[in-house]
Design a protein around this motif. Structure first.
Motif: not given
Length: 147
Positions: A36-55
Motif C-alpha cells: 500500500m505504501y505508494e498509494f498512501i500519503k501523510p495526514d490521510e486517515t486509516l481505519l484498522d478493523i480488528g486493530i488489536g495491539t496496533g501492530l
C-alpha cells in the motif's frame, strides 16, 4: 473459513501477542504496508478493523497517517494505547454493523488476520465500501484454511 469465531485475547495473551507474531515469523503487517505504501500519503486517515495491539497499523502511523481502529478485546486495545495513534480506538465487535462511522470517513482501511474468522464477509465488505473514501484502499489478509 471458520464459522463466526473470534479470538478474545485477554490479559497475558494480549501482552504476548506481538512477541508471538515475531516468534512465528509473521510479517503480514510489513507486507501489506509495502503493497500500500505508494498509494498512501501523510495526514490521510486509516481505519484498522480488528486493530488489536496496533501492530498492523504501526508502520502506517510512522508514515504519518492518522490511525483509528476498533477491536472486540479491551485487553488488546490497552496494548494499542502505547503506540500514540492520533485517531480514536474503540471496543467494538466486528459483527456490530453498521460501524459507527460516517460514510466516506476514511482514506484507507486495513484488516489483518481477522476476516478468516467470519463465515459471511458481506456485511464487513459493505461497511468498508460505505465508510472508505473514493479511490481508497481496503487492504486485508486472510489465512489459508488449515485442515
Amino acid at each position: 473459513m471458520e464459522s463466526d469465531k473470534t479470538h478474545d485475547y485477554r490479559g497475558e495473551d494480549a501482552i504476548q501477542y506481538e512477541s508471538q507474531a515475531a516468534e512465528t515469523d509473521w510479517h503480514g503487517h510489513e507486507i501489506l504496508f509495502g503493497l500500500m505504501y505508494e498509494f498512501i500519503k501523510p495526514d490521510e486517515t486509516l481505519l484498522d478493523i480488528g486493530i488489536g495491539t496496533g501492530l498492523s497499523s504501526l508502520l502506517f502511523h510512522k508514515a504519518g497517517l492518522q490511525v483509528s481502529g476498533f477491536d472486540n478485546s479491551a485487553e488488546m486495545l490497552e496494548g494499542c494505547k502505547s503506540k500514540g495513534f492520533s485517531g480514536e480506538t474503540i471496543k467494538l465487535n466486528l459483527r456490530d454493523a453498521p460501524f459507527p462511522y460516517q460514510t466516506d470517513s476514511f482514506d484507507h482501511i486495513i484488516s489483518l488476520a481477522v476476516l478468516n474468522f467470519f463465515a459471511d464477509l458481506e456485511p464487513v465488505f459493505k461497511e468498508a465500501a460505505r465508510i472508505i473514501k473514493s479511490k481508497g484502499i481496503f487492504g486485508f489478509t486472510v489465512e489459508e484454511k488449515k485442515s
